[in-house]
Design a protein around this motif. Structure first.
Motif, PDB file in Angstrom:
ATOM      1  N   ALA A   1      -1.398  -2.795   2.765  1.00  0.00           N
ATOM      2  CA  ALA A   1      -1.896  -1.855   1.331  1.00  0.00           C
ATOM      3  C   ALA A   1      -2.145  -2.534   0.313  1.00  0.00           C
ATOM      4  CB  ALA A   1      -0.677  -0.897   1.583  1.00  0.00           C
ATOM      5  N   GLU A   2      -1.792  -3.484   0.042  1.00  0.00           N
ATOM      6  CA  GLU A   2      -2.227  -4.185  -1.065  1.00  0.00           C
ATOM      7  C   GLU A   2      -3.811  -4.681  -0.888  1.00  0.00           C
ATOM      8  OE1 GLU A   2      -1.897  -3.850  -4.471  1.00  0.00           O
ATOM      9  OE2 GLU A   2      -0.419  -2.554  -4.839  1.00  0.00           O
ATOM     10  N   ILE A   3      -2.883  -5.823   0.341  1.00  0.00           N
ATOM     11  CA  ILE A   3      -4.224  -6.993   0.169  1.00  0.00           C
ATOM     12  C   ILE A   3      -5.866  -6.184   0.816  1.00  0.00           C
ATOM     13  CG2 ILE A   3      -5.280  -8.755   1.537  1.00  0.00           C
ATOM     14  CD1 ILE A   3      -3.646  -9.001  -1.218  1.00  0.00           C
ATOM     15  N   VAL A   4      -5.206  -5.525   2.309  1.00  0.00           N
ATOM     16  CA  VAL A   4      -6.787  -4.961   2.972  1.00  0.00           C
ATOM     17  C   VAL A   4      -7.157  -3.512   2.556  1.00  0.00           C
ATOM     18  CG1 VAL A   4      -6.552  -3.803   5.555  1.00  0.00           C
ATOM     19  CG2 VAL A   4      -5.177  -6.954   4.853  1.00  0.00           C
ATOM     20  N   ASP A   5      -6.231  -2.073   2.250  1.00  0.00           N
ATOM     21  CA  ASP A   5      -6.321  -1.577   1.827  1.00  0.00           C
ATOM     22  C   ASP A   5      -6.869  -0.699   0.337  1.00  0.00           C
ATOM     23  OD1 ASP A   5      -5.943  -0.630   4.804  1.00  0.00           O
ATOM     24  OD2 ASP A   5      -3.560  -0.343   4.360  1.00  0.00           O
ATOM     25  N   LYS A   6      -6.176  -1.334  -0.175  1.00  0.00           N
ATOM     26  CA  LYS A   6      -6.175  -0.800  -1.796  1.00  0.00           C
ATOM     27  C   LYS A   6      -7.577  -2.417  -2.598  1.00  0.00           C
ATOM     28  CE  LYS A   6      -4.556  -1.046  -6.317  1.00  0.00           C
ATOM     29  NZ  LYS A   6      -3.179  -0.636  -6.869  1.00  0.00           N
ATOM     30  N   HIS A   7      -7.249  -3.380  -1.913  1.00  0.00           N
ATOM     31  CA  HIS A   7      -8.881  -3.956  -2.651  1.00  0.00           C
ATOM     32  C   HIS A   7      -9.945  -4.947  -1.873  1.00  0.00           C
ATOM     33  CE1 HIS A   7      -6.378  -5.277  -6.270  1.00  0.00           C
ATOM     34  NE2 HIS A   7      -5.021  -5.284  -5.747  1.00  0.00           N
ATOM     35  N   HIS A   8      -9.055  -4.603  -0.326  1.00  0.00           N
ATOM     36  CA  HIS A   8     -10.553  -4.616   0.562  1.00  0.00           C
ATOM     37  C   HIS A   8     -10.774  -6.057   0.363  1.00  0.00           C
ATOM     38  CE1 HIS A   8     -10.693  -0.701   1.548  1.00  0.00           C
ATOM     39  NE2 HIS A   8     -10.798  -0.400   0.412  1.00  0.00           N
ATOM     40  N   TRP A   9      -9.482  -6.771   0.321  1.00  0.00           N
ATOM     41  CA  TRP A   9     -10.319  -9.135   0.000  1.00  0.00           C
ATOM     42  C   TRP A   9     -10.366  -9.399   1.911  1.00  0.00           C
ATOM     43  CZ3 TRP A   9      -6.312  -9.056  -4.061  1.00  0.00           C
ATOM     44  CH2 TRP A   9      -6.702  -9.505  -4.855  1.00  0.00           C
ATOM     45  N   ILE A  10      -9.300  -8.769   2.674  1.00  0.00           N
ATOM     46  CA  ILE A  10      -9.361  -9.208   4.375  1.00  0.00           C
ATOM     47  C   ILE A  10      -9.183  -7.378   5.286  1.00  0.00           C
ATOM     48  CG2 ILE A  10      -8.956 -11.403   3.796  1.00  0.00           C
ATOM     49  CD1 ILE A  10      -5.695 -10.427   4.764  1.00  0.00           C
ATOM     50  N   ASP A  11      -9.511  -7.826   6.438  1.00  0.00           N
ATOM     51  CA  ASP A  11     -10.245  -6.693   7.322  1.00  0.00           C
ATOM     52  C   ASP A  11      -8.637  -6.660   7.800  1.00  0.00           C
ATOM     53  OD1 ASP A  11     -10.678  -8.429   8.927  1.00  0.00           O
ATOM     54  OD2 ASP A  11     -12.774  -7.907   9.105  1.00  0.00           O
ATOM     55  N   LYS A  12      -8.713  -5.307   8.717  1.00  0.00           N
ATOM     56  CA  LYS A  12      -6.972  -5.073   9.796  1.00  0.00           C
ATOM     57  C   LYS A  12      -7.330  -6.331  10.815  1.00  0.00           C
ATOM     58  CE  LYS A  12      -6.038  -0.591   9.012  1.00  0.00           C
ATOM     59  NZ  LYS A  12      -4.886  -0.789   8.415  1.00  0.00           N
TER      60      LYS A  12
END
Length: 178
Positions: free
Chosen positions: A31-42
């Protein structure tokens, strides 16, 4: 410098408020890294999760190392590892200091009994999410179920299950590629 503080705070916050270990932390990290900050994709998150599971050590710490390294190199890995491990270390230290005071406390025992089902749910959610992202369907779910039953009911060592699964995957991929 801001990225280091953000990474530390994300992993420290998750480490401090999550019960159930690394699998319970996975949806929060995602939720933090992918969804909120978009630093990496799923897809990349799924790949990092697979590597973290395959690497020796604690899943949450391995995820912290891989994500920190991916986003900010070696210093990022150090910051995220510290963020993920420091809250648990502090909590365990406090428990060790005061364990004898509440070891036989009936209220504490009941609280832990109540937490158990919630921890199971916290572990089940990321497993279901990851299996969906990995493309596991009802038709292909028989293999993980068979492995789980072999370990649980057949008392087969997980090491053998992993080795056989790896060999099977290698043979399957060799068969598909010319």
């Amino acid at each position: 410098m801001r990225i280091f503080f953000s990474l530390f705070w994300i992993f420290a916050k998750i480490g401090l408020f999550t019960l159930g270990g690394g699998y319970a932390m996975l949806p929060l990290i995602e939720a933090e890294i992918v969804d909120k900050h978009h630093w990496i994709d799923k897809k990349e998150f799924l790949d990092l999760t697979a590597m973290a599971q395959a690497a020796p050590g604690i899943l949450a710490v391995n995820m912290a190392i891989f994500i920190g390294y991916k986003l900010a190199g070696l210093p990022g890995a150090a910051v995220t590892t510290l963020g993920a491990a420091l809250p648990s270390f502090g909590i365990i230290l406090l428990i060790a200091l005061f364990f004898h005071d509440f070891r036989q406390n009936e209220t504490v025992a009941r609280i832990f009994m109540g937490i158990r089902p919630a921890v199971v749910a916290l572990i089940a959610v990321p497993v279901l999410r990851l299996s969906k992202t990995a493309g596991v369907t009802w038709k292909s779910a028989w293999f993980p179920l068979l492995c789980a039953l072999a370990v649980w009911l057949g008392h087969v060592s997980p090491v053998y299950v992993v080795l056989v699964a790896g060999l099977g995957g290698w043979l399957f991929c060799r068969r598909k590629t010319p």
